[in-house]
Design a protein around this motif. Structure first.
Motif, PDB file in Angstrom:
ATOM      1  N   PRO A 258       0.827  -1.216   0.000  1.00  0.00           N
ATOM      2  CA  PRO A 258       0.000   0.000   0.000  1.00  0.00           C
ATOM      3  C   PRO A 258       0.855   1.258   0.000  1.00  0.00           C
ATOM      4  CG  PRO A 258       0.054  -0.979   2.190  1.00  0.00           C
ATOM      5  CD  PRO A 258       0.793  -1.926   1.276  1.00  0.00           C
ATOM      6  N   GLY A 259       0.269   2.354  -0.437  1.00  0.00           N
ATOM      7  CA  GLY A 259       0.944   3.638  -0.381  1.00  0.00           C
ATOM      8  C   GLY A 259       0.977   4.178   1.036  1.00  0.00           C
ATOM      9  N   LEU A 260       1.654   5.304   1.204  1.00  0.00           N
ATOM     10  CA  LEU A 260       1.835   5.858   2.549  1.00  0.00           C
ATOM     11  C   LEU A 260       0.517   6.252   3.207  1.00  0.00           C
ATOM     12  CD1 LEU A 260       5.033   8.075   2.122  1.00  0.00           C
ATOM     13  CD2 LEU A 260       4.858   5.756   3.063  1.00  0.00           C
ATOM     14  N   ALA A 261      -0.440   6.744   2.437  1.00  0.00           N
ATOM     15  CA  ALA A 261      -1.723   7.114   3.034  1.00  0.00           C
ATOM     16  C   ALA A 261      -2.402   5.895   3.635  1.00  0.00           C
ATOM     17  CB  ALA A 261      -2.618   7.785   1.996  1.00  0.00           C
ATOM     18  N   ALA A 262      -2.421   4.788   2.893  1.00  0.00           N
ATOM     19  CA  ALA A 262      -3.022   3.556   3.404  1.00  0.00           C
ATOM     20  C   ALA A 262      -2.215   2.975   4.561  1.00  0.00           C
ATOM     21  CB  ALA A 262      -3.148   2.531   2.281  1.00  0.00           C
ATOM     22  N   GLN A 263      -0.927   3.324   4.633  1.00  0.00           N
ATOM     23  CA  GLN A 263      -0.105   2.883   5.757  1.00  0.00           C
ATOM     24  C   GLN A 263      -0.296   3.754   6.993  1.00  0.00           C
ATOM     25  OE1 GLN A 263       4.029   1.901   4.890  1.00  0.00           O
ATOM     26  NE2 GLN A 263       3.539   1.542   2.748  1.00  0.00           N
ATOM     27  N   GLY A 264      -1.060   4.823   6.888  1.00  0.00           N
ATOM     28  CA  GLY A 264      -1.400   5.615   8.061  1.00  0.00           C
ATOM     29  C   GLY A 264      -0.796   6.993   8.133  1.00  0.00           C
ATOM     30  N   LEU A 265      -0.114   7.447   7.063  1.00  0.00           N
ATOM     31  CA  LEU A 265       0.474   8.784   7.076  1.00  0.00           C
ATOM     32  C   LEU A 265      -0.490   9.765   6.416  1.00  0.00           C
ATOM     33  CD1 LEU A 265       2.943  10.581   7.753  1.00  0.00           C
ATOM     34  CD2 LEU A 265       3.683  10.213   5.392  1.00  0.00           C
ATOM     35  N   ALA A 266      -1.028  10.664   7.194  1.00  0.00           N
ATOM     36  CA  ALA A 266      -1.963  11.654   6.668  1.00  0.00           C
ATOM     37  C   ALA A 266      -1.216  12.680   5.815  1.00  0.00           C
ATOM     38  CB  ALA A 266      -2.683  12.360   7.816  1.00  0.00           C
ATOM     39  N   PRO A 267      -1.776  13.084   4.683  1.00  0.00           N
ATOM     40  CA  PRO A 267      -1.127  14.109   3.844  1.00  0.00           C
ATOM     41  C   PRO A 267      -0.842  15.400   4.594  1.00  0.00           C
ATOM     42  CG  PRO A 267      -2.875  13.026   2.615  1.00  0.00           C
ATOM     43  CD  PRO A 267      -2.978  12.520   4.025  1.00  0.00           C
ATOM     44  N   ALA A 268      -1.637  15.707   5.591  1.00  0.00           N
ATOM     45  CA  ALA A 268      -1.420  16.932   6.358  1.00  0.00           C
ATOM     46  C   ALA A 268      -0.086  16.924   7.091  1.00  0.00           C
ATOM     47  CB  ALA A 268      -2.560  17.128   7.359  1.00  0.00           C
ATOM     48  N   ARG A 269       0.513  15.757   7.254  1.00  0.00           N
ATOM     49  CA  ARG A 269       1.805  15.656   7.951  1.00  0.00           C
ATOM     50  C   ARG A 269       3.001  15.716   7.019  1.00  0.00           C
ATOM     51  NH1 ARG A 269       1.886  14.784  13.283  1.00  0.00           N
ATOM     52  NH2 ARG A 269       0.114  13.780  14.334  1.00  0.00           N
ATOM     53  N   HIS A 270       2.784  15.801   5.722  1.00  0.00           N
ATOM     54  CA  HIS A 270       3.899  15.724   4.776  1.00  0.00           C
ATOM     55  C   HIS A 270       4.963  16.793   5.038  1.00  0.00           C
ATOM     56  CE1 HIS A 270       1.631  13.284   1.451  1.00  0.00           C
ATOM     57  NE2 HIS A 270       1.814  12.603   2.559  1.00  0.00           N
ATOM     58  N   LEU A 271       4.558  18.010   5.209  1.00  0.00           N
ATOM     59  CA  LEU A 271       5.542  19.071   5.421  1.00  0.00           C
ATOM     60  C   LEU A 271       6.284  18.858   6.731  1.00  0.00           C
ATOM     61  CD1 LEU A 271       6.850  21.715   4.575  1.00  0.00           C
ATOM     62  CD2 LEU A 271       4.954  22.945   5.657  1.00  0.00           C
ATOM     63  N   GLU A 272       5.580  18.467   7.785  1.00  0.00           N
ATOM     64  CA  GLU A 272       6.221  18.201   9.076  1.00  0.00           C
ATOM     65  C   GLU A 272       7.253  17.081   8.950  1.00  0.00           C
ATOM     66  OE1 GLU A 272       4.843  16.790  13.597  1.00  0.00           O
ATOM     67  OE2 GLU A 272       3.366  16.973  11.970  1.00  0.00           O
ATOM     68  N   VAL A 273       6.889  16.009   8.239  1.00  0.00           N
ATOM     69  CA  VAL A 273       7.818  14.893   8.038  1.00  0.00           C
ATOM     70  C   VAL A 273       9.043  15.354   7.257  1.00  0.00           C
ATOM     71  CG1 VAL A 273       8.131  12.688   6.835  1.00  0.00           C
ATOM     72  CG2 VAL A 273       6.082  13.083   8.213  1.00  0.00           C
ATOM     73  N   ALA A 274       8.827  16.092   6.177  1.00  0.00           N
ATOM     74  CA  ALA A 274       9.938  16.535   5.334  1.00  0.00           C
ATOM     75  C   ALA A 274      10.906  17.414   6.105  1.00  0.00           C
ATOM     76  CB  ALA A 274       9.398  17.270   4.109  1.00  0.00           C
ATOM     77  N   GLU A 275      10.390  18.336   6.890  1.00  0.00           N
ATOM     78  CA  GLU A 275      11.260  19.236   7.656  1.00  0.00           C
ATOM     79  C   GLU A 275      12.040  18.471   8.723  1.00  0.00           C
ATOM     80  OE1 GLU A 275       8.417  22.124   8.936  1.00  0.00           O
ATOM     81  OE2 GLU A 275       8.830  23.467   7.229  1.00  0.00           O
ATOM     82  N   ALA A 276      11.389  17.527   9.394  1.00  0.00           N
ATOM     83  CA  ALA A 276      12.088  16.749  10.422  1.00  0.00           C
ATOM     84  C   ALA A 276      13.145  15.838   9.807  1.00  0.00           C
ATOM     85  CB  ALA A 276      11.086  15.930  11.228  1.00  0.00           C
ATOM     86  N   ALA A 277      12.845  15.282   8.632  1.00  0.00           N
ATOM     87  CA  ALA A 277      13.788  14.359   7.995  1.00  0.00           C
ATOM     88  C   ALA A 277      15.076  15.046   7.589  1.00  0.00           C
ATOM     89  CB  ALA A 277      13.130  13.719   6.772  1.00  0.00           C
ATOM     90  N   ARG A 278      15.021  16.344   7.271  1.00  0.00           N
ATOM     91  CA  ARG A 278      16.235  17.066   6.860  1.00  0.00           C
ATOM     92  C   ARG A 278      17.314  16.993   7.926  1.00  0.00           C
ATOM     93  NH1 ARG A 278      15.838  21.252   3.097  1.00  0.00           N
ATOM     94  NH2 ARG A 278      18.054  21.518   3.517  1.00  0.00           N
ATOM     95  N   ALA A 279      16.909  16.826   9.197  1.00  0.00           N
ATOM     96  CA  ALA A 279      17.878  16.798  10.300  1.00  0.00           C
ATOM     97  C   ALA A 279      18.317  15.390  10.670  1.00  0.00           C
ATOM     98  CB  ALA A 279      17.273  17.482  11.525  1.00  0.00           C
ATOM     99  N   SER A 280      17.817  14.372   9.986  1.00  0.00           N
ATOM    100  CA  SER A 280      18.131  12.992  10.362  1.00  0.00           C
ATOM    101  C   SER A 280      19.550  12.614   9.948  1.00  0.00           C
ATOM    102  CB  SER A 280      17.133  12.028   9.717  1.00  0.00           C
ATOM    103  OG  SER A 280      17.380  11.922   8.335  1.00  0.00           O
ATOM    104  N   SER A 281      20.132  11.655  10.660  1.00  0.00           N
ATOM    105  CA  SER A 281      21.481  11.199  10.330  1.00  0.00           C
ATOM    106  C   SER A 281      21.503  10.506   8.974  1.00  0.00           C
ATOM    107  CB  SER A 281      22.008  10.268  11.420  1.00  0.00           C
ATOM    108  OG  SER A 281      21.162   9.142  11.590  1.00  0.00           O
ATOM    109  N   SER A 282      20.447   9.799   8.618  1.00  0.00           N
ATOM    110  CA  SER A 282      20.415   9.109   7.323  1.00  0.00           C
ATOM    111  C   SER A 282      20.509  10.087   6.158  1.00  0.00           C
ATOM    112  CB  SER A 282      19.135   8.281   7.197  1.00  0.00           C
ATOM    113  OG  SER A 282      19.135   7.197   8.086  1.00  0.00           O
ATOM    114  N   MET A 283      19.883  11.248   6.314  1.00  0.00           N
ATOM    115  CA  MET A 283      19.855  12.215   5.221  1.00  0.00           C
ATOM    116  C   MET A 283      21.257  12.698   4.855  1.00  0.00           C
ATOM    117  SD  MET A 283      17.431  13.389   3.290  1.00  0.00           S
ATOM    118  CE  MET A 283      15.895  13.419   4.205  1.00  0.00           C
TER     119      MET A 283
END
Length: 379
Positions: free
Chosen positions: A334-359
């Motif tokens: 399934p896509g991310l929406a069906a996996q439980g990630l609401a589209p309203a969180r996309h910007l929050e996720v993207a901004e937080a991911a920029r600071a991750s060690s993996s990035m």
């Protein structure tokens, strides 16, 4: 050649039948230890019976979910009075992560938080870890050969790592027979994690001659093995995927990951979806974005990856991300929406991911707008 160093477990046993050596090999670390197993203790019964036959005293701890801080703290409270001499974990990535964290923290004073990234101070371990022995029963995370344990913090909506070079397993036993007949959905999600973890280190800005040597052959091999396993149970494909998973664990430990894992680590704090399913949904969009921004050697590497994927899926190289994405959806992911990630969180996720060690391993810098676009495409 650019200088590099290699960090890896003390000993790795790979191949069908190697798990039979586990009871005697683990008993050699001492007469009393912890066994961390998955939700079904019956899958670990052979190991516990073998250890008892070797004269070992065992405390068994279940791990039926991805470990959270509360689960880790409860396990520490149960483990420390037992005074184990070693910790062995048998199961998927969750069980291995909990076992690795217990091996690291049982000998240390205090609790886990000061040693955690992001929410703590990421302090080094205050005492050497207990010997850790890993026996994976899924092919995906490569956690048997990594130096970190992922811990969920539901109250913070994040997953963070406990990380120390000394957390590497003293012994990792990868017997592909332990993965036989893994349910199809788990095979798909964990297999996509394994594939992501050979692609991201290969194109990482921290790639080196060692990681190139092990990841380049594994990319097409992993895709082909997963395609086969979606069609039928095949021991040779299980063997291949177990090897790709091991390769990915070694590679990410020595070359890092990239934007797929940078985003997935944040998303995992918002949804209980399997980590590999999140990675599989994100991988096609991130590959396309990376190629759009890439130049020079990075572009060459991505073109090679596209070609290897296309060969495995019998498609055109320049359309490999789209071909992979279509195949993943057709296989039932399934896509991310069906996996439980609401589209309203996309910007929050993207901004937080920029600071991750993996990035920090991603081969190009992806702006927040591109990361949001990837999240939208993966939904």
């Amino acid at each position: 050649m650019t200088p590099f160093s290699i960090i890896a477990p003390g000993r790795i046993l790979f191949g069908r039948g190697e798990a039979a050596k586990a009871p005697a090999a683990i008993r050699a670390f001492g007469g009393r230890g912890l066994i961390v197993h998955g939700a079904n203790p019956a899958r670990a019964a052979w190991l516990m019976d073998g250890l008892r036959a070797e004269g070992a005293e065992i405390l068994a701890l279940p791990c039926g979910q991805e470990p959270t801080l509360a689960l880790l703290e409860d396990a520490l409270q149960a483990s420390r009075p037992f005074r184990p001499l070693w910790v062995a974990a048998i199961g998927g990535g969750a069980a291995l992560d909990l076992g690795k964290a217990l091996a690291a923290l049982v000998p240390a004073p205090g609790g886990p938080v000061p040693h955690l990234e992001i929410v703590g101070q990421a302090l080094p371990l205050a005492a050497p870890p207990l010997p850790f022995i890993a026996l994976p029963t899924t092919a995906g995370t490569g956690a048997e050969v990594t130096r970190n344990a992922v811990i969920g913090l539901p109250d913070h909506g994040r997953k963070v790592s406990l990380r120390d070079d000394r957390m590497l397993a003293r012994l990792a036993i990868i017997d592909p027979g332990l993965t036989d007949h893994t349910p199809r959905s788990i095979t798909l999600a964990s297999g996509l994690d394994a594939i992501t973890q050979v692609i991201e280190p290969y194109v990482s800005c921290k790639a080196n001659a060692f990681t190139d040597a092990i990841t380049a052959p594994a990319i097409g091999q992993g895709v082909a093995a997963l395609v086969r396993l979606m069609e039928t149970e095949d021991p040779q494909a299980r063997d291949a995927l177990a090897w790709v998973s091991l390769t990915g664990g070694l590679a990410l430990t020595n070359a890092g990951l990239g934007a797929v894992h940078g985003l997935a680590g944040v998303i995992g704090g918002f949804t209980p979806a399997p980590h590999g399913a999140i990675c599989g949904a994100l991988l096609p969009a991130i590959m396309r974005l990376n190629r759009r921004h890439a130049t020079g050697d990075t572009a060459r590497r991505l073109d090679l990856v596209f070609g290897w994927i296309a060969d495995a899926l019998v498609g055109a190289a320049d359309a490999a991300p789209e071909t992979l994405g279509a195949w993943v959806r057709a296989a039932g992911l399934p896509g991310l929406a069906a996996q439980g990630l609401a589209p309203a969180r996309h910007l929050e996720v993207a901004e937080a991911a920029r600071a991750s060690s993996s990035m920090r391993g991603n081969p190009v810098v992806l702006p927040v707008t591109d990361l949001v676009a990837a999240l939208q495409a993966a939904s």
